[in-house]
Structure formats: C-alpha cells, structure tokens
Design an enzyme around this catalytic site. Structure first.
Site, PDB file in Angstrom:
ATOM      1  N   THR A 177      34.281  36.279  17.249  1.00 23.73           N
ATOM      2  CA  THR A 177      33.065  37.180  17.025  1.00 23.73           C
ATOM      3  C   THR A 177      31.875  36.712  17.577  1.00 23.73           C
ATOM      4  O   THR A 177      31.550  35.576  17.808  1.00 23.73           O
ATOM      5  CB  THR A 177      32.876  37.239  15.513  1.00 23.73           C
ATOM      6  OG1 THR A 177      33.699  37.736  14.820  1.00 23.73           O
ATOM      7  CG2 THR A 177      31.811  38.307  15.293  1.00 23.73           C
ATOM      8  N   GLU A 464      36.729  39.437  10.037  1.00 25.51           N
ATOM      9  CA  GLU A 464      37.911  39.852  10.701  1.00 25.51           C
ATOM     10  C   GLU A 464      38.249  41.218  10.594  1.00 25.51           C
ATOM     11  O   GLU A 464      39.285  41.659  10.664  1.00 25.51           O
ATOM     12  CB  GLU A 464      39.094  39.185  10.165  1.00 25.51           C
ATOM     13  CG  GLU A 464      39.010  37.733  10.034  1.00 25.51           C
ATOM     14  CD  GLU A 464      38.718  37.178  11.381  1.00 25.51           C
ATOM     15  OE1 GLU A 464      39.361  37.659  12.696  1.00 25.51           O
ATOM     16  OE2 GLU A 464      37.996  36.168  11.466  1.00 25.51           O
TER      17      GLU A 464
END
Length: 713
Positions: A177, A464
C-alpha cells in the site's frame, strides 16, 4: 506444580494496601469472590455456573464442531498453550513505546520454544490470530511476508530467505500500500528500474503519494520488506513485481536511501508500529526480485516461467490474507459476544415489577432477559457462528489452490474471498460495536475488553481492500456468473441459485418460494434459505439488467459499473449472506449429535431471520410472511436463552485472551472492575500533576476543615 505467570508491563497495586496511598488515607483491601454482596464482593460468583447448568447440549462437542473435529480442537489447544502462563491485561495502561516493547517480548517469548521446530499451517495461523493477546508487529512477518516468500520466491530464494524468516534472523513485512494507492494495485507508483551495468534494481518512491504507507511492523521493527513496485526494463513497463529490500543495518538504523518510521497514533492496534517507507534510489541485487514465476536475465530480458501461470498470481497472497481476515472476523466477534452475553447475565438492572416495588432491595431483572437485549446479542452470537463456518469453507478452498501450483480455482476463490472479506469484516465491526453498546457504561472502559476489541479490529474493514471495493470485486464475478447462467452454462457452487436462469425467458419475480403457512416452517433453515436464494436471484438479475441497459445506451464499462455501484453492493450483500446461510445450514445438517444439531439449527434460523427483519427486504417478503418470521424469531430467542452462556463457552476463549473485566469466565465482574481501576496511571500518584494551576483558585482555608459547616453559618 503450577507454572508461575509472567505478567507483562506489570502495574504494582500493592501500594494501595497500605495507609496514605494515592486513593485513600486508609488501606484499600483486596476484593474477593462471593455469592453475597459485601464491601469487598459483588456477590455474583454463582450466576454464570447457574447459567451453564441450564444448557441442553454438550459444550465440548460444540467446540469440536466449531474447530472442525476433535483432532483440530486438540491442535488448537496445543497451538495456544504457549501463552498459558502469560498475562497481558495491563496493556490497557501502556503508552505506545511500552506497548511495542511488551509486544515484541511477549511474541518472542511465546514462540521461542518451538522456533524452527514447527512450521504453522494456515489453520494454525488462524488459531493464533483468534487467540492473539497482543496483536502487533509480527502479524505481518508470519501472516504476509512468509506466505509471499513461500508462494512467489524461487526454490533458490526460498532456501536462502525462508529459514532466516522462520528463525527471526530477519524480520519482514509485506509492503504494498502507498500513501495515494490502496486497492488499485496496478496503479502503484513505486518503481524498480533495472541497471544492466551494475546488475541491480534501483527502487524509488518518486512522489509523495508513492511513499509506502500503512505497513504493519514497518515503523520500528522490520529489517526487510517485500516491496511491490512497477518493473521498468529499458523504459518499458512490465507491471507490478515484488522485490526483497533490506531496510535496517546491524544497529537497527535505516540504511542509506531509506526514510522509515511510524505513521502515528491510530484508533486502536497500539502494539503495531504501522509504518511508512520512502525509497530514494535504493539499489538491490538482480537476484532480489521474486522469481518463481518470472525473472530478469543479466541482459535485462524479461522471462516468464515455463510452468503454467495465472495473470493474477500476484494477488494470491492477498487472497490468503483476505481468507484469514474472514476467519479472524468470526473470532473477534466471538470475543465481543462472549463478553456481552456473560456480562448481560451477571448484570441486573430494573425491578421485576416496577409498579409494585416498595423497597430498593427488591429483586432486579437480569439484563439478558430483556427481549431487545436478547435480540441484539443472539444476532451477534449467530453471526459469529456463521462467519466461523464460512471461514472453515474458505480453508477447504485454499487447499484447492494446492500451494499455488493448481490455479484453476483461483478466480472463484479470489472473488468469493473478496466479497466475504468485505461483508464479514463489516458485519463483525458493526456487531462488536453493538455488543459494546449493549454493555452500557462499563462497555466504554478499555478494561471491559469489548471496547478494545472494536478499536483493534475495525481497521480490517479497510485493510487489504476497503470493504466496498471488495464487494464490487465480487460483483464482477457475479455478473459473469449471471451471464453464464443465461447462456445455459454451469454456475459456480456459491451461485447455484442462478441455475434457474438456464431456462429461456425466465421471470425471476415468479421464482420465489411458496409462502409459509405457519411459524413452525421458519424453524427449518431450508425454508429461510429458499427466501435468501430468491432475494439473491432477484438482486443480481435486476442489477445485471440495469448494467446491460446502461451499456446499451453507449456508456463505457467503467461508467456503467459506477452507475450501478449501489445496487451491485446490495446484490453482493444478498449473495454473501445467502451463501453464509447455506454454509451454516449445511454444517448443521452434517452434525450427528442430536442436541448440538438442534441448537445449531436454532442459531442458523435466527441468523437468517434477523437479517431479513433488520434489512427490510424491499417488498420481496410479504407483510404476512414477515409477521410469521418475527414470531419465529421471538420463539427462537426463548430456545437460545438457556444455552446462551454455554454457546459462547464453546468458543473456548481463555480469560487471558479475552482480557475483560466484565466478561470473565467466573462472572466476578465488579471485583475485576474495581481492581483494574486501581491500575490507572492517574491513580499512581496524588495530587495530580498540574494541581498548581488549580490551587490558586481553591479556598484552601475552607478545605482544611472537610465536611464541616462554615463558621459564618
């Protein structure tokens, strides 16, 4: 002989047992357990044992069913036994540096005996997550970093890196990320450019938005990262690949070109050093690109593996992660339900007869016996069972992938995992919060346990993949399945209700189940499942038609998709709840013990009915049918009530894991609340730091004669 308990970050309360302590001029005696109220006892010791005596099923057999069999229960008990002598209840009183310190010590203490001797399976990891006492830095190391190496590193790379990972010779994180990118992995901005002259990849985060962000364990603990970056060869893009990058040196300081730190205080999860990473032309060997499925030659040529691959192979680790988060959702909701149900049995509030109660000493009602409390808590109890069973289904599906060698099942598993991850984390977060609210004022205390569960868990609704994005990913799979069904093709197992569309010119509004004629019909999960199948069929068919109409008007795929987003998410919710109910019902049907089977059917039906009643099913359920469902739900609450405490006992969550003053197995709520209050940092000294700011306003002369009338009066 009993093993001595190790208490982490101990807070000394012995100071309160002597005169002139921070909260009193007199010693504060220690509380004790009793069946009778007194100055030192809440008098609740007999309540939960009485509740357990009401159960009409075998708790041990139910525990085995939840785990997946007697052997699995035995394995779970072994896995969590390493923390039996450990106490981390004091975590509620730690500052973040202390929390990180204690987490690292606790985790390594718990794993030291079996380090390198046992390689945990996915199920073992799930047991650890469900029973985590201090979730923090090493979750990423074992839960993401290690599986990624196992699935996507070459055999040579695995032989070099996996033993070091297992033995903590290196501590790794999964680093995907970015500050400006999350769910859209293809849009990551981190770059890895190959330099043929030096045989190195040059990694950089060229913009502020490309800084790696939200990486668990990165801020202070990790030594290495699996960095997801765009591969650039001779100015040509080859998509996202994974690179092993060392972050810190032998002194645990950042290496040149690395900026690394913690992102700051979060709502919860305080033991986790969630971090950021900026890369400024950091060079790594060519051999550090994970190479199970592809590699770059010394000449800078991109070579794919000759073995069968899948274009979405990079998502495989994420699929495992999302599956793990589904199971963890059930585990955390189970914790909250355990606390709230036990506390609601212990807590008495409101006179039994409010109109004719002459004395304040008159008997009061157990909070669990208020019907609204039963409805709220039994819904969360049933939902936690449902999520645990769907998590078990996910576990069997992971075996179909077979170590990433057999990838044919990946698309169905990936889409199902996405939808269920989105919905289950959302339901769990909502359910945990409702359990907290149902505990009244005490639920607001961190020492209640339930408040901390919510704060520590809620990040999983966005990690996620945000839950809405996850559900929209699943929607793509459902639209494809819808089209396949209309073309007469087989439908995947989770979408079996679409099979009716194999026939031409089907009117889905005429495919509903026959109306129930009595309340009793809704005690059968199959009756409720028929309603769920119908709802999912109508929801998906309707949004499919709407999407097709927008495309026919000339809108692009993405424009049409965005235009239907609300309906698509609702359709996925309908689909996932339907599949969860089906899995729950199938599980109940397979149970051989008649008592456990009966209790599971009650829970299964209650699960199904509450989501119909609460979600207001848009006219698909006629008013008369809804009235029958409401009556059935009320009757089922009466059936579940005597089993409530034993049903949460079946989760077998130890007190050391529950970490709750109000949800303890023994029911001694008030003693635990008072003793935990003494540990507050504000109670460690008196007067408080800053009294000098107030002192100049106080009437000190009057305060010298406490509780006396002033002389002027």
């Amino acid at each position: 002989p009993a093993t001595m308990t190790t208490t982490y970050g101990n807070v000394d309360v012995s100071k309160f047992r002597v005169p002139d302590n921070p909260v009193s001029l007199q010693p504060v005696p220690e509380t004790h357990s009793s069946n009778t109220q007194s100055a030192l006892s809440g008098g609740t010791a007999d309540i939960l044992p009485t509740e357990r005596a009401k159960a009409n099923f075998d708790v041990e057999k139910m525990t085995n069913l939840l785990d997946g069999g007697e052997a699995t229960t035995e394995r779970r008990r072994f896995i969590i036994s390493t923390t039996e002598d450990k106490d981390t209840f004091n975590k509620f009183f730690w500052e973040r540096p202390e929390a990180l310190k204690q987490h690292v010590k606790f985790f390594l203490d718990a794993h030291d005996e079996y380090l390198g001797k046992i390689i945990p399976s996915f199920q073992d990891g799930s047991f650890m997550s469900d029973n985590a006492m201090l979730s923090g830095s090493f979750v990423n190391h074992y839960g993401l970093f290690l599986p990624t190496l196992s699935g996507q590193a070459s055999a040579e790379q695995q032989s070099q890196w996996i033993p070091k990972t297992i033995m903590f010779q290196m501590v790794g994180v999964y680093c995907q990320t970015e500050l400006g990118h999350g769910s859209n992995v293809r849009g990551l901005n981190t770059r890895a450019t190959f330099d043929k002259n030096t045989q190195e990849f040059v990694l950089e985060t060229p913009t502020l938005q490309s800084i790696k962000w939200w990486i668990s364990g990165l801020g202070k603990v990790a030594t290495h990262a699996l960095v997801y970056a765009q591969l650039i060869l001779d100015d040509k893009e080859y998509g996202v690949h994974i690179f092993l990058v060392q972050l810190r040196d032998e002194n645990h300081r950042p290496i040149p070109g690395i900026q690394i730190g913690d992102v700051g205080p979060k709502l919860g999860d305080h033991c986790n050093d969630t971090g950021f990473l900026r890369l400024d032309k950091v060079r790594i060997p060519r051999e550090n690109m994970l190479a199970r499925w592809q590699h770059v030659t010394p000449e800078g040529v991109y070579v794919k593996s000759e073995r069968k691959t899948n274009p979405k192979i990079h998502y495989a680790t994420m699929v495992y992660t999302r599956g793990s988060m589904i199971r963890t959702s059930g585990g955390h909701l189970a914790r909250a339900a355990t606390i709230a149900i036990r506390y609601s049995c212990v807590r008495h509030q409101g006179f039994l007869q409010t109109k004719d109660t002459p004395s304040y000493k008159a008997p009061e009602r157990q909070v669990i016996d208020y019907k609204m409390q039963q409805y709220r808590l039994f819904k969360q109890l049933a939902t936690s069972y449902a999520i645990k069973f769907i998590g078990g289904w996910m576990l069997t599906k992971f075996k179909d992938i077979d170590g990433l060698e057999n990838l044919d099942a990946l698309p169905e598993i990936a889409s199902t995992a996405a939808g269920l991850k989105g919905l289950c984390t959302f339901l769990a977060a909502e359910g945990i919060e409702d359990c907290r609210k149902s505990c009244g004022g005490h639920g607001y205390l961190l020492s209640s346990g339930v408040a901390a569960i919510g704060a520590d868990f809620v990040w999983q609704t966005t990690a996620e993949g945000d839950f809405i994005v996850m559900m929209l990913q699943c929607a793509r799979f459902l639209i494809k399945a819808l089209q396949a069904a209309k073309e007469g093709k087989p439908t995947p197992g989770p979408c079996s209700y679409l099979t009716v569309l194999n026939k031409p010119n089907v009117n889905v509004l005429e495919c509903g189940p026959a109306p129930a004629r009595s309340v009793e019909e809704f005690y059968d999960p199959k009756t409720i499942l028929g309603v769920y199948n119908y709802r999912a069929l109508v929801a998906i068919s309707s949004v499919g038609s709407e999407f097709a109409a927008l495309r026919d008007k000339g809108l692009s795929f993405d424009e049409a998709w965005n235009g239907c987003a609300v309906e698509l998410v609702n359709a996925v919710r309908a689909h996932c709840l339907c599949f969860m109910l089906k899995t729950f019902a199938d599980q109940a049907d397979q149970v051989e013990d008649p008592d456990c089977a009966r209790v599971l059917r009650h829970l299964c039906c209650f699960f199904g009915l509450t989501y119909i009643i609460d979600d207001q099913w848009d006219g698909l359920v006629q008013h008369g049918q809804l009235q029958l469902m409401r009556a059935a739900a009320k009757n089922l609450m009466d059936q579940i009530r005597p089993n409530a405490v034993s049903l949460v006992d079946a989760f077998e969550i130890p007190d050391r894991v529950l970490q709750s003053a109000i949800g303890k197995f023994d029911g001694n709520v008030y003693e635990a609340l008072f003793e935990s209050a003494l540990k507050s940092s504000l109670n460690q000294s008196d007067p408080f730091d800053g009294i000098e700011n107030l002192r100049k306003y106080l009437n000190l002369e009057e305060l010298k004669t406490p509780n006396k009338l002033p002389a002027s009066l």
